[in-house]
Design a protein around this motif. Structure first.
Motif, PDB file in Angstrom:
ATOM      1  N   ILE A 206       0.792  -1.514  -0.267  1.00 37.23           N
ATOM      2  CA  ILE A 206      -0.055   0.656   0.262  1.00 37.23           C
ATOM      3  C   ILE A 206       0.742   1.125  -0.240  1.00 37.23           C
ATOM      4  N   ILE A 207       0.986   2.056  -0.823  1.00 39.22           N
ATOM      5  CA  ILE A 207       1.687   3.508  -1.085  1.00 39.22           C
ATOM      6  C   ILE A 207       0.459   4.157  -1.137  1.00 39.22           C
ATOM      7  N   SER A 208       0.953   5.134  -0.344  1.00 38.61           N
ATOM      8  CA  SER A 208       0.927   6.746  -0.599  1.00 38.61           C
ATOM      9  C   SER A 208       1.082   7.907  -0.743  1.00 38.61           C
ATOM     10  N   PHE A 209       0.066   8.640  -1.225  1.00 40.44           N
ATOM     11  CA  PHE A 209       1.389  10.030  -2.356  1.00 40.44           C
ATOM     12  C   PHE A 209      -0.526  11.079  -1.291  1.00 40.44           C
ATOM     13  N   LYS A 210       0.337  12.161  -1.265  1.00 37.59           N
ATOM     14  CA  LYS A 210      -0.742  13.333  -1.313  1.00 37.59           C
ATOM     15  C   LYS A 210      -0.814  14.295  -2.142  1.00 37.59           C
ATOM     16  N   ILE A 211      -1.801  14.605  -2.782  1.00 33.62           N
ATOM     17  CA  ILE A 211      -1.450  15.649  -4.172  1.00 33.62           C
ATOM     18  C   ILE A 211      -1.297  17.284  -4.230  1.00 33.62           C
ATOM     19  N   LYS A 212      -0.143  17.579  -5.381  1.00 36.83           N
ATOM     20  CA  LYS A 212      -0.352  18.516  -4.388  1.00 36.83           C
ATOM     21  C   LYS A 212       0.781  20.227  -5.836  1.00 36.83           C
ATOM     22  N   ASN A 213      -0.140  21.083  -5.475  1.00 37.05           N
ATOM     23  CA  ASN A 213       0.378  21.384  -7.199  1.00 37.05           C
ATOM     24  C   ASN A 213       0.766  20.675  -8.196  1.00 37.05           C
ATOM     25  N   ASN A 214      -0.039  20.138  -9.084  1.00 39.61           N
ATOM     26  CA  ASN A 214       0.252  19.875  -9.547  1.00 39.61           C
ATOM     27  C   ASN A 214       1.477  17.838  -9.972  1.00 39.61           C
ATOM     28  N   GLY A 215       1.493  18.409  -8.531  1.00 38.71           N
ATOM     29  CA  GLY A 215       2.566  16.677  -8.365  1.00 38.71           C
ATOM     30  C   GLY A 215       1.827  15.666  -7.364  1.00 38.71           C
ATOM     31  N   LEU A 216       2.922  14.898  -7.101  1.00 38.14           N
ATOM     32  CA  LEU A 216       2.657  13.788  -5.656  1.00 38.14           C
ATOM     33  C   LEU A 216       3.965  13.668  -4.970  1.00 38.14           C
ATOM     34  N   THR A 217       4.112  13.832  -3.072  1.00 39.14           N
ATOM     35  CA  THR A 217       4.299  14.542  -2.258  1.00 39.14           C
ATOM     36  C   THR A 217       3.625  12.841  -1.944  1.00 39.14           C
ATOM     37  N   ILE A 218       5.095  11.843  -1.761  1.00 36.36           N
ATOM     38  CA  ILE A 218       5.242  10.493  -0.825  1.00 36.36           C
ATOM     39  C   ILE A 218       4.650  10.373   0.510  1.00 36.36           C
ATOM     40  N   LYS A 219       3.790   9.556   0.801  1.00 33.88           N
ATOM     41  CA  LYS A 219       3.389   9.320   1.923  1.00 33.88           C
ATOM     42  C   LYS A 219       4.120   8.415   2.660  1.00 33.88           C
ATOM     43  N   ASN A 220       3.589   7.933   3.859  1.00 30.51           N
ATOM     44  CA  ASN A 220       4.484   6.596   4.250  1.00 30.51           C
ATOM     45  C   ASN A 220       3.782   4.995   3.584  1.00 30.51           C
TER      46      ASN A 220
END
Lengths: 562, 127
Positions: A206-220
């Protein structure tokens, strides 16, 4: 296994009792509207036994037995009755209709179906004495359909239970005291384990990302991710919240056995599924998607909570940094001062030596004195320079505006908030319940407001309570008076009263004397720094000694601010 | 007799040493100052000095600080350390030296106490 709370058990009990009462009432209804085979007394007797049996087995888990007895009773009531009449035949379906009320864990949807069919066939046989009738087939089919409908509900509630089960385990873990930088990896483990165990759905990562300003930041995530490329999936996600088997790259490895979910338009979860069968994971997902979405929404709230904690931690670190820098500046300053003092110390030393030599009778010594004079005059210049440098440095240090320990962050807070903060400090420090804390006028005035720096206030009271701990003997007391202003009184019995009486009297007089605050600060009569800090916050502080009762009483007045 | 003082702020201590030289050594000492380790040059140069006084904190431009110089002297010839003492404004130096195994090197703190400095100098130079 899902744990049944007391409330749930009571509700189940009630529905169970109600159901049996309904059966008996309906039985009476059926008996009164048509003629029956046996005499009323027989039916009365049967009903009584049925009721008693039920009451006796109430607290025990004889579910199957109770069901059998239900059917026997229904069968006896319907014995030799016309089963082509609707209101008769419906009686046999009561248990089937009641099946959603059964205990979840012991529920078997087909058990009731077969029991219903069985009793019905017996009754039909008794009435028609005909085993081979197409009627049986029709009845079997119709009951089957009813049971199917029941089955849908059964599956849905089953799924709901599984979700609650997973929630329970996650909540248990969150409440436990595991100190980790993030609790998410373990929660992912729980989810993967549960989905596999209970629903045979294998989620590999399970991989999670946050959507930020047209990009993705990896979360835990459940694995360490350092590089990702979503390719076309990014665009696809703008239109759809669920994608299956998209070609993406994680850590330079390509993966196209996945489910990508967009949650609350802000977060993306990528589930890696089994490579062996591309279709099965999709089917599994569709049957469990309700649970999955709810779980991921819960995860989002945990991620956001951890993010907020992290922000707070960085703020605290920033403050700590300021403090550390300040301390380091102080240490460097003492080093600086030791160096700069050298010419000053030498100057006075040399001056003494000069006069000793000059006043001697030895011509040689007088000669040395005149040479020393040159050195002395030069050292005087250097000493003056050093004095200047020291002066500048000290001004820098004394300038309170640069002292991070003294910054104030005033905010408007309610009296009740101050009460909670100080109460917590007290109960933690002295391991009490808090019941001994006295409050006056709380109900009418606790919503009044004042302007304080809560952190500074905590700081002060930590100090105050530490003094209480050190210098009190057994008895200590805390009182809040929510009047026009908030008055807090801390009192304690004085340790070694006779010995400390005189010193304390002096301390108290000095403390209460607002005309001597600056002098007291310098002389550090024990409590002067408390006075100093409370002055900064505009809190009036005073001390009283109750000589009769040997009590040391400290009073704080926090003024109301509208 | 030549002595070497490794010190960043020469002007703060210069007069004290001039006076000590005048009053107790008959101006016989040739006092050399160095602000950086580079000015010391090759480590063999320490042989020509009868006494070496080191302040740990040297110029920003110095390639090595006082501790590193002490380590160099120790590596070169441990006997030479007998003519070294430390003069410093920092209070932690004594502990630092102890940790590195240089507990036998005397440490005097600033501001300069001329009496103490003079006594130590006499002790080392008269050996």
């Amino acid at each position: 296994m899902i744990s049944l709370t007391n409330t749930e058990l009571i509700i189940k009990l009630l529905t169970s009792v109600l159901f049996r009462l309904l059966i008996i009432c309906y039985a009476i209804f059926l008996l009164t509207i048509q003629t029956s085979t046996f005499s009323p007394y027989v039916y009365f007797f049967i009903s009584l036994i049925y009721l008693m049996f039920y009451l006796v087995t109430l607290k025990k888990s004889f579910n199957f037995l109770r069901t059998i007895v239900d059917f026997i009773y229904i069968g006896l009531i319907l014995y030799e009755k016309d089963l082509s009449i609707f209101y008769n035949i419906i009686f046999i379906v009561f248990p089937l209709l009641n099946s959603p009320n059964h205990t979840r864990t012991k529920r078997n949807p087909w058990q009731l179906y077969f029991l219903t069919i069985f009793i019905l066939f017996i009754l039909l046989y008794i009435n028609t004495e005909n085993i081979f009738s197409i009627e049986y087939v029709y009845i079997t089919i119709s009951l089957f359909v009813i049971n199917l409908i029941n089955l849908f509900e059964y599956k849905r509630s089953n799924l709901r239970n599984k979700l609650l089960n997973i929630y329970d385990e996650i909540d248990d873990f969150l409440a436990s005291n595991h100190y980790k930088s993030s609790q998410l990896p373990h929660i992912y483990e729980i989810i993967q384990k549960k989905f596999y165990e209970e629903m045979n759905f294998n989620i590999k990562q399970i991989i999670s990302f946050k959507i930020k300003n047209n990009g993705l930041t990896i979360k835990n995530s459940s694995i360490f991710v350092h590089h990702w490329n979503f390719g076309n999936a990014i665009q696809a996600l703008e239109e759809s919240s669920v994608l299956f088997n998209e070609k993406i790259q994680i850590n330079s490895l390509e993966n196209s056995n996945n489910i990508i979910l967009k949650i609350q338009k802000k977060y993306i979860f990528v589930l890696f599924t089994d490579e062996t069968n591309r279709l099965t994971p999709i089917i599994k997902f569709l049957t469990t998607f309700e649970i999955m979405i709810k779980l991921l929404e819960k995860l989002v709230s945990i991620i956001e909570f951890e993010d907020r904690l992290y922000k707070r931690k960085t703020l605290t670190l920033k403050q700590l940094n300021k403090h550390m820098n300040y301390v380091s500046v102080i240490m460097k300053s003492t080093h600086f001062l030791s160096n700069e003092f050298s010419p000053i110390a030498s100057y006075f030393d040399l001056k003494d030596k000069y006069f000793d030599l000059k006043n001697s009778s030895d011509i040689q010594q007088i000669e040395v004195a005149s040479q020393l004079l040159l050195i002395l005059e030069d050292e005087e210049k250097k000493a003056k320079e050093s004095l200047n440098n020291i002066h500048t440095k000290i001004l820098q240090i004394l300038n309170k505006n640069e002292n991070p320990f003294k910054t104030k962050e005033l905010e408007i807070v309610k009296f009740s908030v101050i009460f909670m903060v100080i109460q917590r400090l007290w109960t933690t420090k002295f391991s009490t319940t808090g019941e001994e804390i006295e409050t006056q006028n709380f109900d009418s005035n606790s919503d009044k407001k004042c302007k304080v720096d809560i952190q500074a206030l905590e700081f002060i009271f930590v100090d105050v309570f530490e003094n209480v701990r050190k210098y009190s003997e057994h008895e200590k007391h805390l009182k809040f008076d929510f009047g026009t202003d908030l008055v807090i009184v801390v009192s304690n019995k004085i340790k070694e009263y006779k010995k400390n009486k005189i010193e304390l009297d002096k301390t108290v007089t000095n403390f209460n004397n607002n005309d001597r605050i600056e002098i007291n600060k310098r002389n550090n009569f024990g409590l002067s720094h408390i006075k100093d800090h409370t002055q900064d916050l505009d809190i009036d502080t005073s001390i009283q000694l109750d000589h009769d009762n040997k009590l040391f009483i400290m009073k704080f007045v926090i003024k109301t601010k509208d | 007799m030549e002595i070497l003082i490794l010190e960043n702020q020469r002007k703060l201590i210069e007069n004290a040493f001039k006076a000590i030289n005048l009053l107790y050594f008959n101006n016989q000492l040739k006092i050399n100052y160095a602000q950086t380790s580079q000015e010391l040059g090759a480590i063999e140069n320490i042989e020509k000095y009868k006494l070496i006084i080191i302040d740990i904190d040297l110029s920003i431009n110095s390639k090595k600080d006082g501790i590193a110089i002490i380590k160099d002297i120790s590596q070169y010839n441990e006997e030479e350390l007998k003519k070294v003492f430390v003069l410093t404004g920092s209070t932690k130096v004594k502990d630092n030296l102890k940790i590195l195994g240089f507990q036998n090197i005397p440490v005097l703190t600033k501001p300069i106490n001329m009496e103490e400095v003079k006594n130590l100098m006499l002790k080392i130079l008269n050996k």
